[in-house]
Motif scaffolding. Sequence first.
Motif, PDB file in Angstrom:
ATOM      1  N   GLU A   1       8.380   7.328  -6.683  1.00 23.79           N
ATOM      2  CA  GLU A   1       7.242   6.929  -5.870  1.00 23.79           C
ATOM      3  C   GLU A   1       6.488   5.472  -6.530  1.00 23.79           C
ATOM      4  O   GLU A   1       6.056   4.614  -5.813  1.00 23.79           O
ATOM      5  CB  GLU A   1       6.281   7.891  -5.458  1.00 23.79           C
ATOM      6  N   VAL A   2       6.251   5.703  -7.882  1.00 17.13           N
ATOM      7  CA  VAL A   2       5.618   4.705  -8.487  1.00 17.13           C
ATOM      8  C   VAL A   2       6.531   3.281  -8.565  1.00 17.13           C
ATOM      9  O   VAL A   2       6.016   2.071  -8.150  1.00 17.13           O
ATOM     10  CB  VAL A   2       5.271   5.026  -9.810  1.00 17.13           C
TER      11      VAL A   2
ATOM     12  N   CYS B   1       3.042  18.615  -5.998  1.00 19.62           N
ATOM     13  CA  CYS B   1       3.698  17.289  -6.002  1.00 19.62           C
ATOM     14  C   CYS B   1       3.177  16.500  -4.474  1.00 19.62           C
ATOM     15  O   CYS B   1       2.915  15.257  -4.530  1.00 19.62           O
ATOM     16  CB  CYS B   1       4.948  17.557  -5.746  1.00 19.62           C
ATOM     17  N   GLY B   2       3.111  17.182  -3.553  1.00 18.25           N
ATOM     18  CA  GLY B   2       2.731  16.671  -2.290  1.00 18.25           C
ATOM     19  C   GLY B   2       1.697  16.020  -2.124  1.00 18.25           C
ATOM     20  O   GLY B   2       1.289  14.994  -1.522  1.00 18.25           O
TER      21      GLY B   2
ATOM     22  N   PHE C   1      -1.802   9.219  -3.854  1.00 20.44           N
ATOM     23  CA  PHE C   1      -1.548   7.831  -4.253  1.00 20.44           C
ATOM     24  C   PHE C   1      -1.133   6.951  -3.282  1.00 20.44           C
ATOM     25  O   PHE C   1      -1.593   5.979  -3.521  1.00 20.44           O
ATOM     26  CB  PHE C   1      -0.195   8.216  -4.981  1.00 20.44           C
ATOM     27  N   ARG C   2      -0.591   7.572  -2.155  1.00 16.16           N
ATOM     28  CA  ARG C   2      -0.300   6.485  -0.855  1.00 16.16           C
ATOM     29  C   ARG C   2      -1.816   6.062  -0.241  1.00 16.16           C
ATOM     30  O   ARG C   2      -1.721   4.981   0.235  1.00 16.16           O
ATOM     31  CB  ARG C   2       0.422   7.430   0.369  1.00 16.16           C
TER      32      ARG C   2
ATOM     33  N   ALA D   1      -4.459   5.901  -1.765  1.00 14.49           N
ATOM     34  CA  ALA D   1      -4.932   4.896  -2.767  1.00 14.49           C
ATOM     35  C   ALA D   1      -4.288   3.453  -2.731  1.00 14.49           C
ATOM     36  O   ALA D   1      -4.821   2.357  -3.111  1.00 14.49           O
ATOM     37  CB  ALA D   1      -5.108   5.359  -4.251  1.00 14.49           C
ATOM     38  N   MET D   2      -3.097   3.511  -2.414  1.00 13.11           N
ATOM     39  CA  MET D   2      -2.254   2.353  -2.124  1.00 13.11           C
ATOM     40  C   MET D   2      -2.563   1.556  -0.879  1.00 13.11           C
ATOM     41  O   MET D   2      -2.010   0.346  -0.857  1.00 13.11           O
ATOM     42  CB  MET D   2      -0.825   2.405  -2.300  1.00 13.11           C
ATOM     43  N   ILE D   3      -3.312   2.005   0.098  1.00 14.29           N
ATOM     44  CA  ILE D   3      -3.714   1.401   1.301  1.00 14.29           C
ATOM     45  C   ILE D   3      -4.168   0.017   0.825  1.00 14.29           C
ATOM     46  O   ILE D   3      -4.087  -1.039   1.337  1.00 14.29           O
ATOM     47  CB  ILE D   3      -4.568   2.116   2.027  1.00 14.29           C
ATOM     48  N   ARG D   4      -5.184   0.186   0.175  1.00 16.39           N
ATOM     49  CA  ARG D   4      -5.802  -1.191  -0.518  1.00 16.39           C
ATOM     50  C   ARG D   4      -4.859  -1.993  -1.315  1.00 16.39           C
ATOM     51  O   ARG D   4      -4.196  -1.274  -2.120  1.00 16.39           O
ATOM     52  CB  ARG D   4      -7.110  -0.896  -1.163  1.00 16.39           C
ATOM     53  N   GLU D   5      -4.855  -3.084  -1.544  1.00 17.34           N
ATOM     54  CA  GLU D   5      -3.897  -3.981  -2.327  1.00 17.34           C
ATOM     55  C   GLU D   5      -4.397  -4.024  -3.654  1.00 17.34           C
ATOM     56  O   GLU D   5      -5.752  -4.211  -3.996  1.00 17.34           O
ATOM     57  CB  GLU D   5      -3.881  -5.527  -1.832  1.00 17.34           C
ATOM     58  N   HIS D   6      -3.623  -3.618  -4.753  1.00 15.47           N
ATOM     59  CA  HIS D   6      -3.911  -3.627  -6.219  1.00 15.47           C
ATOM     60  C   HIS D   6      -3.001  -4.384  -6.876  1.00 15.47           C
ATOM     61  O   HIS D   6      -1.845  -4.887  -6.385  1.00 15.47           O
ATOM     62  CB  HIS D   6      -3.731  -2.165  -6.400  1.00 15.47           C
TER      63      HIS D   6
END
Length: 197
Positions: A36-37, A97-98, A104-105, A107-112
């Motif tokens: 996923e990462v 895990c889910g 994580f997803r 948190a990834m909504i914002r651009e990093h």
Amino acid sequence: MIGLKSLLKKAWPATDACKHAEQAEHLAIADSLLAEVDYQIKELESMHREQDAERRRQETGVDYSWLVSVMPKTYDIPQLERLELEELCYKVNKVECGKIIALFRDAMIREHPVNEIARIMRSCVLQVIEHRPHEESMMEWMAKRTMSLSNLRIRISPRVEPTAGSDGIEDVEMQNTQHREHRAMSVPDFSVTRLPV
């Protein structure tokens, strides 16, 4: 003659199989989290490349992207940071895990920046592990059980004495000498009456 060790290995192979199954499960979980990462890193890099190409296209007015034959170098997580993340992901249960992937997803909504993605995954894993319910040790369980049992000790007096009511009647059965024909108000009457035929 067959040796004792080989006989025991043939008789109880399930312990090794259980260990291998548990290890394989934890490895699969760690691999899925790391995949996923890697996926998020590749997606972010391709998005940045498309934005750069679009910006250049607007500045120059010409599209030279078809001339590029070599893919640009992608970001690799530093080896030590990747090993730490693998070790942390190995502690995750299959139920968690889910939750970690969803966190994580989100948190990834914002651009990093690309180099922060592994740290974001690490913080998500730590957050789920820290909120894991505390498993009590055998000593804690024993202490809790002995405390609850010590509270249950009932002191029984060897003498039996009837209690006296407010009106001086000592025995409950002696209170009503006449037989009651009706039920108390708190209990419904379930008497059966026959209907005429």
